[in-house]
Design a protein around this motif. Structure first.
Motif, mmCIF file in Angstrom:
data_model
loop_
_atom_site.group_PDB
_atom_site.id
_atom_site.type_symbol
_atom_site.label_atom_id
_atom_site.label_comp_id
_atom_site.label_asym_id
_atom_site.label_seq_id
_atom_site.Cartn_x
_atom_site.Cartn_y
_atom_site.Cartn_z
ATOM 1 N N ALA A 70 0.809 -1.221 0.000
ATOM 2 C CA ALA A 70 0.000 0.000 0.000
ATOM 3 C C ALA A 70 0.838 1.266 0.000
ATOM 4 O O ALA A 70 1.991 1.274 0.427
ATOM 5 N N ASP A 71 0.208 2.364 -0.488
ATOM 6 C CA ASP A 71 0.788 3.694 -0.318
ATOM 7 C C ASP A 71 0.190 4.345 0.929
ATOM 8 O O ASP A 71 0.840 5.139 1.592
ATOM 9 N N THR A 94 6.956 2.251 7.083
ATOM 10 C CA THR A 94 7.898 3.372 7.128
ATOM 11 C C THR A 94 7.613 4.370 6.006
ATOM 12 O O THR A 94 7.496 3.979 4.846
ATOM 13 N N GLY A 95 7.479 5.638 6.382
ATOM 14 C CA GLY A 95 7.288 6.699 5.390
ATOM 15 C C GLY A 95 5.876 6.799 4.840
ATOM 16 O O GLY A 95 5.599 7.656 4.012
ATOM 17 N N LYS A 96 4.970 5.913 5.274
ATOM 18 C CA LYS A 96 3.619 5.896 4.698
ATOM 19 C C LYS A 96 2.611 6.584 5.607
ATOM 20 O O LYS A 96 2.800 6.667 6.811
ATOM 21 N N TYR A 130 7.983 5.837 12.412
ATOM 22 C CA TYR A 130 8.463 6.271 11.100
ATOM 23 C C TYR A 130 7.325 6.441 10.094
ATOM 24 O O TYR A 130 7.548 6.631 8.913
ATOM 25 N N LYS B 24 17.942 3.171 6.858
ATOM 26 C CA LYS B 24 16.780 2.354 6.490
ATOM 27 C C LYS B 24 15.474 3.135 6.575
ATOM 28 O O LYS B 24 14.581 2.965 5.759
ATOM 29 N N HIS B 25 15.385 3.991 7.596
ATOM 30 C CA HIS B 25 14.101 4.658 7.839
ATOM 31 C C HIS B 25 13.773 5.773 6.846
ATOM 32 O O HIS B 25 12.687 6.327 6.891
ATOM 33 N N PHE B 26 14.720 6.082 5.969
ATOM 34 C CA PHE B 26 14.415 7.085 4.940
ATOM 35 C C PHE B 26 13.782 6.442 3.700
ATOM 36 O O PHE B 26 13.268 7.130 2.830
ATOM 37 N N TYR B 27 13.847 5.135 3.617
ATOM 38 C CA TYR B 27 13.319 4.426 2.444
ATOM 39 C C TYR B 27 11.922 3.868 2.724
ATOM 40 O O TYR B 27 11.678 3.326 3.797
ATOM 41 N N ILE B 28 11.039 4.006 1.755
ATOM 42 C CA ILE B 28 9.675 3.482 1.884
ATOM 43 C C ILE B 28 9.606 2.096 1.231
ATOM 44 O O ILE B 28 9.824 1.972 0.024
ATOM 45 N N PRO B 29 9.308 1.051 2.014
ATOM 46 C CA PRO B 29 9.193 -0.290 1.413
ATOM 47 C C PRO B 29 7.901 -0.389 0.617
ATOM 48 O O PRO B 29 6.848 0.004 1.102
ATOM 49 N N LYS B 30 8.011 -0.840 -0.605
ATOM 50 C CA LYS B 30 6.819 -0.869 -1.453
ATOM 51 C C LYS B 30 6.868 -2.077 -2.382
ATOM 52 O O LYS B 30 7.846 -2.283 -3.104
ATOM 53 N N LYS B 31 5.791 -2.869 -2.331
ATOM 54 C CA LYS B 31 5.684 -3.999 -3.264
ATOM 55 C C LYS B 31 4.858 -3.561 -4.439
ATOM 56 O O LYS B 31 3.845 -2.891 -4.264
ATOM 57 N N SER B 110 13.487 13.139 1.415
ATOM 58 C CA SER B 110 14.086 12.116 2.295
ATOM 59 C C SER B 110 15.559 11.940 1.985
ATOM 60 O O SER B 110 16.380 11.727 2.879
#
Ligand SMILES: NC(=O)c1ccc[n+]([C@@H]2O[C@H](COP(=O)([O-])OP(=O)(O)OC[C@H]3O[C@@H](n4cnc5c(N)ncnc54)[C@H](OP(=O)(O)O)[C@@H]3O)[C@@H](O)[C@H]2O)c1
Lengths: 208, 192
Positions: A70-71, A94-96, A130, B24-31, B110
């Motif tokens: 998800a975004d 994280t970041g979302k 985060y 690590k915390h600056f990157y957004i994990p996205k599938k 970021s």
């Protein structure tokens, strides 16, 4: 094929989760529905696809998978499940933007956030340091949100959050959904928004 | 989830475990799933994507609707429309997943924050940029002066993963040759 934002709804099968799914299904988002009840999820997906044949809707079996893809993540579980959900999704959120719709009451309608100096949303933010937690969709009955989104009447929806980009994104989302969004302030304003709901609940016991 | 990224960083610079946690915390994990787009031409490229898993391509579409593959990216590579990312102008590339993919997205703000918080990452990005320029130069020269067979052999030697995983159509487009020529070259190479 255009890029569309993907929104995960964790706890999609009950009142507010399914209401939000209905509201978002008519917009240009991909929805990932998640709860513990596969049969109910399947029924919801079929119902939404009947209403909105073009909607992109998928069922995802676990909160982490749904949030990873998800975004934007909407947590529509009871507040008591937040800790469990937050632990599962923390790494992938994280970041979302994480939207909190919960009110801090338990199934016996007793309060679960004991201190007056915090709120369900702020507690969630602590568990997801985060992520960008935004409070919204918590002050009205799910059925009221539905009737507002599917008729010409506009309805005020309050938003609170610390990250201004996240608040703006949620504002736009609510606006295209047909609401009249009102930015109420930073996340600590959730204390007021959550207590607002408690007073509504007193007028309609068991409602929220 | 961050294994490839950490490997890519540690290959170039040395970070403490605390610095790695911060990064690590600056990157957004996205599938994203196969055939989904990460970027559409015309939008602004908000993120550069580090590939933890999967295969992606960037491509442009010409006025006649023909697609031209600019770049592939597999595990450990970065993909994005760099000019759009850096300038904020509209992207000219489309980016599509050719396989289900796990990405780590980095936005411009970021990235700035990260370089400020962990200044050693400046070196990491400088090395990435250097590598990028070298690769870009080689690609330009190769596309102007190599024969189709030379181009194919270079790709096979440098990036066997792409030759094995991408479709004939996409490889041919990347090399600037027709799928028929590619298939003829493949046969010739196999016979040698
Ligand atoms: N009802 C309203 O009109 C309304 C309006 C605004 C806000 N709210 C707030 O929204 C929240 C949800 O209320 P609700 O009335 O919609 O229904 P609810 O009965 O509290 O809904 C729970 C939903 O969360 C799922 N769930 C429960 N535990 C979970 C877990 N550990 N992991 C993943 N999913 C889990 C449930 O699915 P399974 O049990 O199938 O797993 C179900 O889909 C509450 O905090 C409430 O205060 C409600």
């Amino acid at each position: 094929m255009a890029t569309v934002k993907t929104i995960a709804i964790v706890g999609a099968t009950e009142n507010i989760g399914s209401a939000i799914a209905r509201i978002l299904a008519k917009l240009n988002y991909r929805l990932l529905l998640m709860s513990g009840d596969q049969a109910k999820l399947k029924a919801l997906k079929e119902e939404l696809e009947k209403l909105e044949p073009k909607a992109g809707i998928d069922i995802v079996g676990c909160a982490k998978e749904a949030s990873w893809e998800a975004d934007i993540i909407i947590i529509a579980t009871p507040y008591e499940a937040h800790k469990e959900v937050a632990e599962k999704i923390q790494e992938v959120a994280t970041g979302k933007i994480v939207i909190s719709v919960s009110n801090p009451i338990n199934s016996n309608y007793g309060r679960v956030v004991p201190s007056a100096n915090t709120s369900a949303a702020e507690e969630l933010q602590k568990m997801l340091p985060y992520s960008k937690v935004v409070k919204t969709f918590n002050t009205q009955l799910a059925s009221k949100y539905i009737s507002a989104a599917f008729s010409d009447q506009t309805r005020d929806v309050f938003i609170a959050g610390n990250n201004s980009d996240a608040v703006t994104t949620v504002f736009e989302l609510l606006h295209v959904a047909g609401f009249h969004p009102i930015i109420s302030g930073d996340l600590s304003v959730s204390r007021t928004l959550e207590r607002l709901q408690l007073s509504i609940q007193n007028q309609m016991p068991g409602a929220l | 989830m961050h294994e490839q990224l950490i490997k890519s960083i540690q290959d170039k610079i040395t970070l403490s475990p605390e610095e790695i946690e911060k990064v690590k915390h600056f990157y957004i994990p996205k599938k994203i799933r196969k055939r989904q787009y990460l970027l559409n031409a015309g939008d602004v490229c908000q993120y550069i994507a580090f590939v933890e898993k999967g295969l992606l391509r960037s491509f442009t579409v010409d006025n006649d609707g023909g697609e031209h593959v600019i770049q592939f990216a597999l595990e450990g590579w970065l993909i994005g429309d760099m000019s759009s990312f850096l300038s904020g102008d509209e992207a000219t590339y489309n980016i599509e997943a050719l396989e289900d993919a796990e990405l780590l997205l980095l936005s411009k703000p970021s990235m700035e924050d990260m370089l400020h918080t962990v200044p050693k990452m400046e070196t990491y990005f400088r090395i990435l940029m250097q590598n990028h320029i070298v690769a870009l130069n080689r690609r330009v020269i190769s596309s102007m002066s190599d024969t189709a067979e030379q181009k194919y052999l270079k790709l096979m030697n440098n990036c066997p993963g792409i030759v094995n995983r991408a479709s004939q159509q996409n490889i041919a487009s990347f090399l600037g040759i027709t799928p028929e020529t590619l298939s003829r070259i493949r046969k010739q190479v196999a016979q040698k």
